[in-house]
Design a protein around this motif. Structure first.
Motif, mmCIF file in Angstrom:
data_model
loop_
_atom_site.group_PDB
_atom_site.id
_atom_site.type_symbol
_atom_site.label_atom_id
_atom_site.label_comp_id
_atom_site.label_asym_id
_atom_site.label_seq_id
_atom_site.Cartn_x
_atom_site.Cartn_y
_atom_site.Cartn_z
ATOM 1 N N LYS A 37 53.727 -17.580 1.394
ATOM 2 C CA LYS A 37 53.793 -18.879 0.717
ATOM 3 C C LYS A 37 54.560 -19.821 1.638
ATOM 4 C CE LYS A 37 53.589 -16.853 -3.907
ATOM 5 N NZ LYS A 37 54.264 -16.689 -5.220
ATOM 6 N N PHE A 38 53.909 -20.926 2.031
ATOM 7 C CA PHE A 38 54.426 -21.701 3.148
ATOM 8 C C PHE A 38 54.953 -23.087 2.769
ATOM 9 C CE2 PHE A 38 51.143 -18.825 4.958
ATOM 10 C CZ PHE A 38 52.035 -17.982 5.624
ATOM 11 N N ASP A 39 55.174 -23.320 1.493
ATOM 12 C CA ASP A 39 55.855 -24.564 1.124
ATOM 13 C C ASP A 39 57.338 -24.416 1.480
ATOM 14 O OD1 ASP A 39 57.393 -23.841 -1.693
ATOM 15 O OD2 ASP A 39 55.547 -22.684 -1.380
ATOM 16 N N PRO A 40 58.054 -25.526 1.692
ATOM 17 C CA PRO A 40 59.435 -25.453 2.193
ATOM 18 C C PRO A 40 60.360 -24.558 1.379
ATOM 19 C CG PRO A 40 58.638 -27.697 2.326
ATOM 20 C CD PRO A 40 57.579 -26.914 1.610
ATOM 21 N N LEU A 41 60.270 -24.615 0.055
ATOM 22 C CA LEU A 41 61.182 -23.838 -0.782
ATOM 23 C C LEU A 41 60.966 -22.338 -0.582
ATOM 24 C CD1 LEU A 41 63.384 -23.944 -2.939
ATOM 25 C CD2 LEU A 41 61.586 -23.891 -4.680
ATOM 26 N N HIS A 42 59.725 -21.910 -0.533
ATOM 27 C CA HIS A 42 59.446 -20.485 -0.351
ATOM 28 C C HIS A 42 59.775 -20.010 1.068
ATOM 29 C CE1 HIS A 42 57.067 -20.809 -4.134
ATOM 30 N NE2 HIS A 42 57.457 -19.546 -4.264
ATOM 31 N N VAL A 43 59.563 -20.876 2.056
ATOM 32 C CA VAL A 43 59.889 -20.505 3.435
ATOM 33 C C VAL A 43 61.393 -20.310 3.590
ATOM 34 C CG1 VAL A 43 59.969 -21.330 5.824
ATOM 35 C CG2 VAL A 43 57.871 -21.558 4.488
ATOM 36 N N ILE A 44 62.169 -21.242 3.032
ATOM 37 C CA ILE A 44 63.632 -21.114 3.085
ATOM 38 C C ILE A 44 64.080 -19.864 2.333
ATOM 39 C CG2 ILE A 44 65.813 -22.166 2.353
ATOM 40 C CD1 ILE A 44 64.441 -24.904 2.793
ATOM 41 N N GLY A 45 63.491 -19.649 1.163
ATOM 42 C CA GLY A 45 63.831 -18.460 0.383
ATOM 43 C C GLY A 45 63.499 -17.178 1.134
ATOM 44 N N TYR A 46 62.343 -17.166 1.790
ATOM 45 C CA TYR A 46 61.943 -15.970 2.551
ATOM 46 C C TYR A 46 62.938 -15.699 3.673
ATOM 47 C CZ TYR A 46 59.147 -12.661 5.226
ATOM 48 O OH TYR A 46 58.721 -11.541 5.886
ATOM 49 N N ALA A 47 63.333 -16.756 4.399
ATOM 50 C CA ALA A 47 64.277 -16.595 5.509
ATOM 51 C C ALA A 47 65.587 -15.998 5.017
ATOM 52 C CB ALA A 47 64.524 -17.942 6.192
ATOM 53 N N TYR A 48 66.107 -16.519 3.921
ATOM 54 C CA TYR A 48 67.383 -16.035 3.396
ATOM 55 C C TYR A 48 67.261 -14.616 2.854
ATOM 56 C CZ TYR A 48 70.507 -20.011 3.839
ATOM 57 O OH TYR A 48 71.340 -20.982 4.344
ATOM 58 N N PHE A 49 66.224 -14.362 2.087
ATOM 59 C CA PHE A 49 66.087 -13.022 1.514
ATOM 60 C C PHE A 49 65.799 -11.984 2.591
ATOM 61 C CE2 PHE A 49 66.196 -15.141 -2.457
ATOM 62 C CZ PHE A 49 66.480 -14.184 -3.417
ATOM 63 N N TYR A 50 65.054 -12.374 3.607
ATOM 64 C CA TYR A 50 64.817 -11.449 4.714
ATOM 65 C C TYR A 50 66.120 -11.160 5.449
ATOM 66 C CZ TYR A 50 62.848 -9.351 8.923
ATOM 67 O OH TYR A 50 62.556 -8.487 9.949
ATOM 68 N N GLY A 51 66.924 -12.199 5.664
ATOM 69 C CA GLY A 51 68.209 -12.018 6.329
ATOM 70 C C GLY A 51 69.132 -11.096 5.549
ATOM 71 N N PHE A 52 69.216 -11.302 4.234
ATOM 72 C CA PHE A 52 70.069 -10.438 3.413
ATOM 73 C C PHE A 52 69.504 -9.019 3.336
ATOM 74 C CE2 PHE A 52 71.455 -14.534 1.298
ATOM 75 C CZ PHE A 52 72.703 -14.535 1.914
ATOM 76 N N TYR A 53 68.173 -8.901 3.265
ATOM 77 C CA TYR A 53 67.558 -7.572 3.283
ATOM 78 C C TYR A 53 67.895 -6.843 4.576
ATOM 79 C CZ TYR A 53 63.980 -4.276 4.750
ATOM 80 O OH TYR A 53 63.346 -3.192 5.280
ATOM 81 N N MET A 54 67.754 -7.543 5.714
ATOM 82 C CA MET A 54 68.051 -6.938 7.013
ATOM 83 C C MET A 54 69.496 -6.453 7.064
ATOM 84 S SD MET A 54 65.689 -6.787 9.466
ATOM 85 C CE MET A 54 66.541 -7.073 11.019
ATOM 86 N N PHE A 55 70.411 -7.289 6.567
ATOM 87 C CA PHE A 55 71.822 -6.906 6.607
ATOM 88 C C PHE A 55 72.078 -5.667 5.771
ATOM 89 C CE2 PHE A 55 75.914 -7.060 4.354
ATOM 90 C CZ PHE A 55 76.740 -6.760 5.423
ATOM 91 N N PHE A 56 71.694 -5.693 4.499
ATOM 92 C CA PHE A 56 72.019 -4.574 3.616
ATOM 93 C C PHE A 56 71.289 -3.295 4.024
ATOM 94 C CE2 PHE A 56 73.275 -8.035 0.622
ATOM 95 C CZ PHE A 56 74.589 -7.637 0.465
#
Length: 400
Positions: free
Chosen positions: A218-237
């Motif tokens: 999903k490539f609208d700005p809100l979903h892209v930002i959400g994906y970046a953050y959730f991917y980052g937190f997923y990677m960390f944990f």
């Protein structure tokens, strides 16, 4: 069975750690039991893939042979760069072949031939090269073969680190702890394993589920930002959880393996971030790539000043780190991106009067943290491989 994953692994691990605990509490050496467990877990993990097991063992033997031979040649001929370079190249070639074949999706010998590689190759390579480099420096004089193989293959950190250093590992390997010392190690080890399980299972799993269910493709700005953050937190944990369990297990086995993460999302600049994220990897590149490049550049007077050398060194350092992850474009771009960010940070902190005046102010630190966090999350978006799809979707949107 996989490292630190699945019910069967943890059942075997708990059973396997009981004798280690009894030995430690009785103030006995854990050295030979560590070696036995390492061999046992390698067999359990790799036995269903005989070719992968063969690659692992053959690379370990090659590494031992090169290290021992180079140690002999170093003592005989001194700091000969030709011999040193060939020693590094010999242990590097299998990694290069593996990266190229994974990128191509087939063996260099043909489509019907097995792709070279095994789980843990990249991390073993770091340990081997560090040892060779410190033999070249004269810091390491001799290497015990059995001890070196245990260091290379030590099962808690075999597949994904942390990346330990040989001299530090050897000191722990030879140590016999008092009951009080081992009690402290045991307590810390259990806490790290439990915390790692919490990171790995409920936390990383939740972020992964939400990301894939509600934000993927999903490539609208809100979903892209959400994906970046959730991917980052997923990677960390996910990765920090694995590291904690590996470190906790090593503690129980008497090895104080270094920490790999230290609250990376509170970093106030990019240099601070790389001192907190995947610490053993970033410090390895700092010590064995960046620092050596700076020293060599100063000796050969490649640049007019140290700042220029540092900027080029940071870009080189991080680009190589990106290539180490893989030859795919998004990995290389991730490395270049962080090299540029670190270069900008270095230049700004060295040249900016504004920074020097306000760097200790609370408001400045909050703003710097916010900028850093978003820069980091954009980096994770690049690393995820979704960045090109985002750019393509955005370009298509602008063309409508």
């Amino acid at each position: 069975m996989s490292f630190f994953s699945g019910f069967d692994f943890f059942v075997v691990l708990i059973i396997a750690l009981i004798p280690a605990i009894l030995l430690g509490l009785r103030e006995k050496s854990l050295r030979f039991y560590r070696m036995f467990l390492t061999g046992a877990f390698i067999f359990l993990i790799y036995h269903k893939s005989p070719q992968e097991l063969l690659f692992l063992l053959s690379y370990a033997i090659l590494a031992l042979y090169v290290v021992k031979l180079y140690g002999f040649l170093r003592a005989r001929y001194g700091r000969n760069k030709y011999i040193y370079g060939h020693a590094v190249l010999i242990v590097l070639i299998p990694l290069i072949i593996s990266k190229i074949e994974l990128f191509m999706g087939q063996s260099l010998l043909g489509p019907d031939t097995t792709i070279y590689g095994f789980l843990g190759l990249s991390y073993i390579f770091f340990r081997v090269v560090q040892t060779i480099m410190e033999i070249y420096d004269g810091v390491i004089k001799d290497v015990n073969g059995y001890q070196f193989l245990t260091f290379l293959l030590f099962f808690p950190s075999l597949s994904s680190g942390p990346i330990d250093r040989s001299r530090r590992f050897f000191q722990d390997d030879e140590k016999i702890y008092t009951k009080a010392e081992y009690n402290e190690l045991l307590e810390q080890g259990i806490v790290k394993i439990v915390l790692g399980l919490v990171y790995k299972l409920p936390l990383s799993g939740t972020f992964l589920y939400i990301m894939n269910t509600y934000m993927l493709n999903k490539f609208d700005p809100l979903h892209v930002i959400g994906y970046a953050y959730f991917y980052g937190f997923y990677m960390f944990f996910d990765f920090a959880g694995y590291s904690l369990m590996a470190i906790g297990t090593s503690y129980i086995l008497g090895i104080k393996m270094p920490d790999n993460f230290n609250k990376p999302f509170i970093s106030i600049d990019m240099k601070d971030f790389w001192n907190r994220w995947h610490i053993t990897l970033s410090h390895w590149f700092r010590d064995f790539v960046f620092t050596r490049f700076i020293i060599d550049s100063a000796r050969k007077r490649r640049f007019n000043n140290r700042l220029t050398a540092a900027l080029v060194g940071l870009l080189l350092n991080m680009t190589l780190m990106g290539i180490w992850h893989g030859l795919e474009a998004h990995y290389i771009l991730y490395g270049v991106y962080h090299g540029v960010l670190l270069g900008i940070t270095e230049f700004y902190q060295k040249k900016s009067k504004f920074y020097k005046i306000y760097k200790d102010h609370a408001i400045y630190k909050i703003c710097s943290w916010f900028v850093t966090l978003n820069a980091v999350m954009l980096g994770f978006l690049i690393f995820s491989g979704q960045f090109s799809a985002v750019v393509a979707a955005f370009t298509k949107y602008l063309g409508q």
